[in-house]
Design a protein around this motif. Structure first.
Motif, PDB file in Angstrom:
ATOM      1  N   ASP A  97       6.654   1.793   5.489  1.00 55.19           N
ATOM      2  CA  ASP A  97       5.517   0.893   5.724  1.00 55.19           C
ATOM      3  C   ASP A  97       4.607   0.877   4.505  1.00 55.19           C
ATOM      4  OD1 ASP A  97       3.176  -0.359   6.520  1.00 55.19           O
ATOM      5  OD2 ASP A  97       2.754   1.011   8.172  1.00 55.19           O
ATOM      6  N   GLY A  98       4.516  -0.268   3.827  1.00 52.47           N
ATOM      7  CA  GLY A  98       3.688  -0.400   2.635  1.00 52.47           C
ATOM      8  C   GLY A  98       4.418   0.031   1.378  1.00 52.47           C
ATOM      9  N   HIS A 117       0.828  -1.215   0.000  1.00 54.02           N
ATOM     10  CA  HIS A 117       0.000   0.000   0.000  1.00 54.02           C
ATOM     11  C   HIS A 117       0.856   1.256   0.000  1.00 54.02           C
ATOM     12  CE1 HIS A 117       0.732   0.603   4.389  1.00 54.02           C
ATOM     13  NE2 HIS A 117       0.900  -0.704   4.350  1.00 54.02           N
ATOM     14  N   HIS A 129      -1.710  -7.450   7.530  1.00 50.60           N
ATOM     15  CA  HIS A 129      -1.297  -6.918   6.222  1.00 50.60           C
ATOM     16  C   HIS A 129      -2.334  -7.343   5.190  1.00 50.60           C
ATOM     17  CE1 HIS A 129       2.657  -5.764   7.686  1.00 50.60           C
ATOM     18  NE2 HIS A 129       2.744  -6.932   8.285  1.00 50.60           N
ATOM     19  N   HIS A 157       7.636  -6.233   2.925  1.00 52.25           N
ATOM     20  CA  HIS A 157       7.251  -5.254   3.946  1.00 52.25           C
ATOM     21  C   HIS A 157       8.371  -5.120   4.968  1.00 52.25           C
ATOM     22  CE1 HIS A 157       4.471  -3.061   6.596  1.00 52.25           C
ATOM     23  NE2 HIS A 157       3.608  -3.064   5.598  1.00 52.25           N
ATOM     24  N   GLU A 212      -5.106   0.540   3.182  1.00 55.58           N
ATOM     25  CA  GLU A 212      -4.606  -0.534   4.047  1.00 55.58           C
ATOM     26  C   GLU A 212      -4.597  -0.081   5.502  1.00 55.58           C
ATOM     27  OE1 GLU A 212      -2.023  -3.041   6.428  1.00 55.58           O
ATOM     28  OE2 GLU A 212      -1.786  -0.904   6.055  1.00 55.58           O
ATOM     29  N   GLU A 213      -4.239   1.191   5.724  1.00 59.14           N
ATOM     30  CA  GLU A 213      -3.988   1.652   7.096  1.00 59.14           C
ATOM     31  C   GLU A 213      -5.257   1.742   7.937  1.00 59.14           C
ATOM     32  OE1 GLU A 213      -1.298   1.695   8.494  1.00 59.14           O
ATOM     33  OE2 GLU A 213       0.317   2.126   7.099  1.00 59.14           O
TER      34      GLU A 213
HETATM   35 ZN   LIG Z   1       1.843  -1.771   5.963  1.00 58.10          ZN
END
Ligand SMILES: [Zn+2]
Length: 419
Positions: free
Chosen positions: A101-102, A90, A365, A197, A135-136
């Motif tokens: 992150d992502g 993401h 995830h 990730h 995603e978050e």
């Molecule tokens: Zn993530």
């Protein structure tokens, strides 16, 4: 880089270009402290999506998006009858998120597409890169919303109707940035899914491993516990006649700790929220409410931990004259990833002689939901101090490159082994 048994040949990713992509896209929503604020379906999200389209098209990919705004960049394979082997993660972030992150998963996948494009390497399956919407879950709860719709965990109708704190509907925000596509979310066959990730934990860094071969995602249960005793005067109520809810709670908190330790190192147990009533210095506490969070890679262990906790609670209740109720409020079963995909990652890490270890993800995830519909696994790389969901989040360029190299070879390996 030799020694890999033919699969992937000597194709590797361009680590410098990957790192410059990370820095370039970090401008969309950059914060003064060096992080990113790129909430899903905002103007910053639109900017990074537009960049994703331009960049993937320049590598000869066809970019489409579905009715939840999930983006797909497809590089054709030699056998048009095969569904794509997919990679993804993401590009949305937390309100005070980091640069990795992502993002590492999407831009690492982009580095794979670039390596294939520039080397002219052909694959049987199409290879596809996915950027998942929301995603978050920080603007629209819950997290992993659009991969959840893709996998049939949520209906599209319920997802589109979600609202943010200002009352803006998900669907309106999606249409507003121009990314509500015609393809119905989930009507998109896939042959496999790989997600790179950052670990978001401290294990790889502490053990000086470059690659985490992710075998699954741990199970998790949340409980709400209410302990009812009797309010009493702190001076006038003799000890023997008390029903002190907080003292009973203290025993239960200690039990959560010791039960988790008994199942170490896999299990963890946490009491993170507590309300003491009436919370007055000269009143014996009459009621306490608290949360319990139990996790383990094996659901059977969580069941045993719950049983131990319930039996301790029954004992404390009878010894102390308390009434204790325990309510299970969330149950997220453990996920085991696909053995063929895990093996592809392990072989890929070995082929580069990257130090690697098996690891279980402590966080959720998009791969959790994808594992329900296609052979799936993940690749972890270290992040500094295990810090994530934080502007300070940091990873080494060499580790990011290593992760993308493993992604590349795992995908090529799967291309040969899967149908
Ligand atoms: Zn993530």
């Amino acid at each position: 880089m030799s020694g890999f048994d033919g699969i992937g040949g000597n194709v590797t990713v361009d680590g410098e270009k990957l790192w410059s992509d990370i820095l370039e896209t970090a401008r969309f929503g950059a914060t003064p402290k060096g992080g990113i604020r790129r909430l899903t379906l905002t103007e910053e999200d639109r900017q990074v999506r537009d960049w994703f389209v331009r960049t993937c098209e320049a590598l000869g990919c066809v970019v489409t998006f579905d009715s939840m705004g999930n983006q797909f960049a497809r590089r054709p394979g030699t056998d048009p009858s095969l569904p794509p082997i997919t990679m993804g993660s993401h590009l949305d972030t937390q309100p005070t998120g980091g640069k990795f992150d992502g993002i590492v998963g999407v831009l690492g996948g982009l580095a794979v597409l670039r390596a294939l494009h520039e080397s002219g390497r052909e694959t049987r399956h199409p290879i596809e890169l996915i950027n998942w919407t929301n995603e978050e879950g920080s603007r629209f709860a819950p997290a992993m919303l659009s991969s959840g719709v893709f996998a049939g965990v949520f209906t599209e109708e319920e997802a589109l109707a979600k609202t943010d704190r200002d009352g803006v509907r998900f669907e309106d925000a999606l249409v507003g940035i121009g990314y509500r596509g015609a393809e119905r979310c989930g009507d998109h066959p896939v042959a496999a899914y790989f997600e790179l990730h950052i670990e978001q934990g401290p294990i790889l860094e502490a053990e000086r491993k470059t690659i985490g071969v992710v075998t699954g995602v741990q199970g998790m249960r949340w409980y709400e516990v209410t302990v009812i005793g009797r309010d009493g005067h702190a001076g006038a109520t003799p000890m023997a006649l008390r029903a002190d809810a907080l003292v009973g709670t203290a025993k239960l908190i200690e039990a959560v700790q010791s039960i988790a330790l008994k199942h170490a190192p896999g299990a963890v147990g946490t009491v993170g929220l507590l309300e003491n009533r009436p919370n007055s210095r000269n009143v014996v506490p009459g009621e306490v409410f608290f949360s319990v969070d139990l996790r383990d890679p094996d659901d059977a262990v969580i069941v045993r931990m719950e049983e131990a906790f319930r039996s301790t609670a029954a004992q404390v209740a009878s010894e102390s004259g308390l009434e204790i109720t325990i309510e299970l409020v969330w149950d997220s079963p453990a996920v085991r990833f696909d053995p063929t995909c895990i093996d592809a990652v392990r072989r890929a890490a070995d082929s580069f002689a990257y130090p690697a270890r098996d690891i279980v993800s402590g966080a959720g995830h998009d791969a959790v939901y994808m594992a329900g519909v296609t052979p799936t696994t993940m690749i972890f790389i270290p992040c500094a101090g295990g810090v994530s969901h934080n502007e300070e989040e940091s990873a080494e360029a060499d580790d990011v490159m290593a992760g993308a190299n493993v992604l590349l070879r795992a995908v090529l390996d799967a291309d040969e082994r899967l149908n």
